[in-house]
Design a protein around this motif. Structure first.
Motif, PDB file in Angstrom:
ATOM      1  N   UNK A   1     -46.716 -37.782 -86.901  1.00 19.92           N
ATOM      2  CA  UNK A   1     -47.774 -36.769 -86.905  1.00 19.92           C
ATOM      3  C   UNK A   1     -47.729 -36.098 -88.265  1.00 19.92           C
ATOM      4  N   UNK A   2     -48.892 -35.744 -88.758  1.00 22.13           N
ATOM      5  CA  UNK A   2     -48.955 -35.126 -90.090  1.00 22.13           C
ATOM      6  C   UNK A   2     -48.276 -36.049 -91.082  1.00 22.13           C
ATOM      7  N   UNK A   3     -47.324 -35.495 -91.840  1.00 20.55           N
ATOM      8  CA  UNK A   3     -46.592 -36.369 -92.761  1.00 20.55           C
ATOM      9  C   UNK A   3     -45.154 -36.540 -92.286  1.00 20.55           C
ATOM     10  N   UNK A   4     -44.977 -36.434 -90.973  1.00 14.78           N
ATOM     11  CA  UNK A   4     -43.649 -36.590 -90.386  1.00 14.78           C
ATOM     12  C   UNK A   4     -43.525 -37.948 -89.715  1.00 14.78           C
TER      13      UNK A   4
ATOM     14  N   UNK B   1     -34.407 -40.285 -90.486  1.00 16.76           N
ATOM     15  CA  UNK B   1     -34.071 -38.874 -90.608  1.00 16.76           C
ATOM     16  C   UNK B   1     -35.095 -38.070 -89.852  1.00 16.76           C
ATOM     17  N   UNK B   2     -34.811 -36.815 -89.741  1.00 13.26           N
ATOM     18  CA  UNK B   2     -35.807 -35.911 -89.191  1.00 13.26           C
ATOM     19  C   UNK B   2     -35.662 -35.666 -87.707  1.00 13.26           C
ATOM     20  N   UNK B   3     -34.842 -36.448 -87.033  1.00  6.27           N
ATOM     21  CA  UNK B   3     -34.692 -36.315 -85.590  1.00  6.27           C
ATOM     22  C   UNK B   3     -34.230 -34.916 -85.191  1.00  6.27           C
TER      23      UNK B   3
ATOM     24  N   UNK C   1     -36.746 -32.185 -85.737  1.00  6.33           N
ATOM     25  CA  UNK C   1     -37.839 -32.233 -84.766  1.00  6.33           C
ATOM     26  C   UNK C   1     -37.403 -31.630 -83.435  1.00  6.33           C
TER      27      UNK C   1
END
Lengths: 259, 261, 301
Positions: A13-16, A124-126, A129
């Motif tokens: 979503x978005x730039x994620x 990454x990012x988990x 979020x």
């Protein structure tokens, strides 16, 4: 241990973009019954038979049609209809976020655990979020295509883990209005006693204390029968319904009993 | 609701007993296709076949069996199955109430509604109303067909909803991803939150259903433009005019009809 | 969306968009469709009773796409009678049964302009209550040819001791019904019989009749479609409105109307409009009643 990885994809979503692996969250082990032919106790099989030729038709000679008018079909590859994105797409696309409390649980169907996919270099990012979803108390409404079917889903954070639920569509849920339940007046006293009774009978939710006793009993009965022993066929008694004009008394008696 | 329910019996809590019927809360909306014979588009029907005798098996000749050894089955009748847990087959006995918020949604399995049977309307309404006021759900165990379920009975828009739950042994433990702990940077966190914030809407389940239907209709329309819908031919391919007696009688009648005209 | 509420036998119905014109070329609103069905109800309900309804919905009017639905919409009131029928994939499908006025009005509120039902009733899905002949004239044939075929068919059936009844179908077609109403009758019987009849008709009137579906065979002939005699097929119910340019009705005719050649060159003459349908039905009663009650046996099978 957690269930097997059944699919890999990435939340977008978005730039994620967060690559994830899907695991099953529920494991059901129940006694399975088979359907048998009474006469010879052989397992029956299902076959697709042509209405006209009356002969069984193997899978490769079958096609799927969507009936648009009586007896008239549009031949479709159901995968075309089922997929919102090509099979190769691994994207779990989040279209919007809604306050978690707004989602009536009746819309949630199957649940999967999501684990970060670190084999993916973008892995990454988990955690970020998870934290964001929790702090903002929101659920992501998303769609994805898995195993040739497309799904509508709810992405939620719980504890330190992301979960993905498949969702039911609104037209699949029977609205309460259609039950046309009668409106019956209740007295304040009945409501008061009733509420007190509920409070008295309230306990903390401890799922571990519930076991599937029936399963064991069923197993026992099957083994008994296998040994040639007789099974006692018990007819369960039916509880006598509480009369409407007795309701208050029964509630008061219950409250006394619970104390 | 539908004329037939799935089950009928009693729901009880303490000394209060309410006659009810169980009905489904969900109807599958998956687009249904007809399976057709590729070569002539005639519709196919599902038949149960006994592989040994190679014949079709009618419904009343089908029984349920449990396999205890390869090809060895124990048959169970409906009465015997009911005898396993006889009380729980007829009564949903609420043994305790809980705060529904304590229940992790992962336990939810299938949703149903309970509908009051004659005479139970008042007690039904009472249970709905007091659970709503106290914000509680009732827990019970209940046997339907050959399975025992742990169920939660909750108030929903003025009705009693019944949701079967998974047993705790059926819920797999989560993989704790903490070994893969990444540092969360302040930047990353605010970036994600910003993205999320922009996308917040109200939950509208009807919207997704309409979109799905529209997509289906669009695709079908496009396909219909490419090629007209196909139709299974009538059994004209079959040779012969019909049973000899009938044909003879028809010929005779037709002769008379033509005479008169 | 504007709503009106009505109560029928203490059951509350919410009706919507009554002012919407569903027959744009002619001018006939949804409200008027509902009014038609309300008045025709005593005549149509016996023919709908206990039969799985197939809805053909035209929410945007008869000139736009329609929804074809066999499944009973899940957003239905509790009092709509339903039944479950097993399907190909093992699932069971819930269908609606239009057994009372309020269900009829509810279905019409969904813009199901045309009502289609099977030849068998829900509890006896393999037992046809009647045998049907769908007479469909080719492009270069008209109502005149169709009427001729129907009359010959009637005579032939009559010689076989079978009474038959006719209703209008589409622009220039006709449906001929042969009541049976016996529990021993099967679709195998009606299919075999009707196929043999169609073959004989084609054999003796080759320039007028064809028993073959292929379009190229039709042309100036009338196709006798016997294949409707099947458990999976539906027929549009008598007294149903037609979802084409004009709100005409699938209406029962007296055989003598077809015998009178004058006026049959104009197909319009045999079409029965919604208002005519109401006055004729209210005056003469249900001309199709015998289709539901008369017991007849197919001979020589």
């Amino acid at each position: 241990m957690a269930g097997a990885t059944i699919w890999k994809g990435y939340i977008h979503f978005g730039d994620t973009d967060v690559p994830v692996k899907l695991h099953t969250a529920i494991k059901e082990e129940r006694i399975q019954f088979h359907l048998l032919h009474k006469r010879d106790q052989v397992r029956v099989r299902q076959q697709m038979v042509c209405a006209y030729e009356k002969q069984p038709v193997p899978a490769e000679e079958q096609s799927k049609g969507f009936e648009v008018e009586d007896g008239k079909y549009i031949i479709v590859d159901p995968e075309e209809l089922e997929q919102t994105a090509p099979e190769s797409s691994r994207m779990i696309e989040v279209h919007e976020f809604v306050k978690t409390g707004q989602i009536d649980p009746i819309f949630l169907d199957r649940v999967y655990y999501l684990e970060p996919d670190i084999t993916n270099i973008q892995g990454k990012g988990y955690n970020a979020l998870v934290r964001a979803l929790k702090e903002m108390d929101v659920t992501g409404i998303c769609t994805w295509t898995m195993r040739k079917r497309s799904y509508l889903g709810a992405l939620q954070a719980r504890g330190r883990v992301l979960r993905l639920n498949t969702m039911r569509y609104a037209d699949e849920v029977i609205p309460v209005e259609s039950l046309q339940l009668p409106d019956v007046p209740l007295s304040e006293k009945e409501l008061k006693i009733g509420s007190e009774l509920i409070e008295k009978l309230t306990a903390a939710f401890e799922p571990g204390k519930f076991e599937n006793e029936h399963e064991k009993k069923l197993q026992d009965m099957i083994e008994k029968k296998a040994r040639g022993e007789k099974i006692a066929v018990l007819v369960p008694r039916r509880l006598k319904p509480t009369e409407s004009d007795q309701l208050l008394q029964v509630l008061e008696a219950s409250l006394k009993k619970a104390a | 609701m539908a004329v037939q329910g799935i089950w009928s019996g009693t729901i009880s809590f303490s000394l209060v007993a309410i006659p009810v019927r169980l009905v489904t809360a969900v109807e599958p909306g998956r687009v249904s296709f007809r399976l057709l014979h590729k070569k002539d588009y005639s519709p196919l029907t599902r038949k149960m076949v006994c592989p040994k005798e190679e014949t079709k098996v009618p419904r009343d000749e089908i029984v349920r069996g449990y396999e205890i050894a390869p090809d060895q089955y124990i048959l169970m009748t409906d009465e015997e199955l009911e005898s396993v847990s006889p009380e729980r087959s007829r009564t949903i006995e609420i043994t305790e109430f809980i705060d529904m918020k304590e229940v992790d949604p992962i336990y939810y399995d299938r949703p149903y509604y309970l509908v009051p049977s004659k005479g139970g309307e008042k007690a039904y309404r009472l249970l709905v109303e007091v659970m709503r006021r106290t914000n509680r759900a009732g827990l019970a165990k209940f046997v339907l067909a050959e399975r025992e379920y742990l169920v939660a009975v909750t108030p929903r828009d003025g009705a009693l909803a019944l949701t079967t739950l998974h047993y705790s042994e059926e819920v797999l433990p989560e993989e704790d991803p903490s070994p893969k702990k990444e540092k969360i940077t302040a930047d990353e966190e605010s970036r994600i939150k910003k993205s999320v914030k922009k996308m917040i809407e109200d939950f509208d389940p009807g919207k997704y259903a309409n979109e799905r239907r529209k997509k289906l209709m669009d695709l079908l329309e496009a396909k219909a433009k490419e090629k007209a819908p196909v139709e299974a031919p009538a059994v004209e391919e079959e040779e012969g005019e019909g049973p000899a007696d009938l044909v003879a009688a028809l010929e005779e009648s037709m002769r008379k009809v033509k005479e008169k005209r | 969306m504007n709503r009106t509420f009505v109560e029928i036998r203490e059951r509350r119905l919410s009706l919507s968009n009554l002012g919407k014109d569903l027959y744009p070329s002619y001018g006939f609103t949804k409200g008027r469709i509902l009014e038609y069905y309300r008045r025709i109800a005593p005549f149509i309900l016996p023919h709908l009773k206990d039969r799985a309804l197939t809805l053909k919905r035209y929410p945007e009017g008869v000139e736009r796409d329609f929804f074809f639905e066999k499944r009973c919409p899940s957003h239905r009131p509790a009092w709509v009678k339903t039944a479950e029928i097993p399907q190909d994939d093992g699932e069971r499908m819930t269908v609606c049964l239009v057994n009372d006025l309020e269900t009829l009005i509810w279905a019409e509120n969904l813009a199901s302009v045309e009502l289609h039902v099977p030849l068998a009733r829900i509890n006896f899905p393999e037992t046809p209550d009647f045998m049907v002949f769908d007479l469909d004239p080719g492009d270069r044939a008209g109502i005149l040819e169709c009427a001729r075929v129907a009359l010959i068919l009637r005579d032939l059936l009559s010689r076989m001791e079978l009474a038959s009844y006719v209703k209008t179908s589409g622009k220039k077609g006709l449906h001929v019904y042969v009541p049976l109403n016996r529990k021993e009758t099967t679709f195998e019987d009606t299919k075999t019989f009707s196929k043999a009849v169609a073959a004989i008709m084609q054999k003796h009137y080759p320039d007028l009749v064809t028993a073959k579906m292929a379009k190229k065979e039709r042309n100036a002939k009338v196709f006798i479609n016997w294949s409707q005699n099947d458990a999976s097929k539906t027929m549009v119910c008598v007294y149903s409105l037609r979802a084409r340019e004009k709100p005409v009705v699938y209406f029962p005719l007296e055989w003598r109307e077809l015998e009178n050649p004058a006026g049959l060159d104009d197909p319009e003459k045999l079409q029965v409009t919604h208002s005519e349908a109401l006055s004729r039905a209210e005056k003469k009663g249900d001309l199709f009643q015998e289709v539901l009650v008369k017991e007849q046996k197919l001979p020589h099978l």
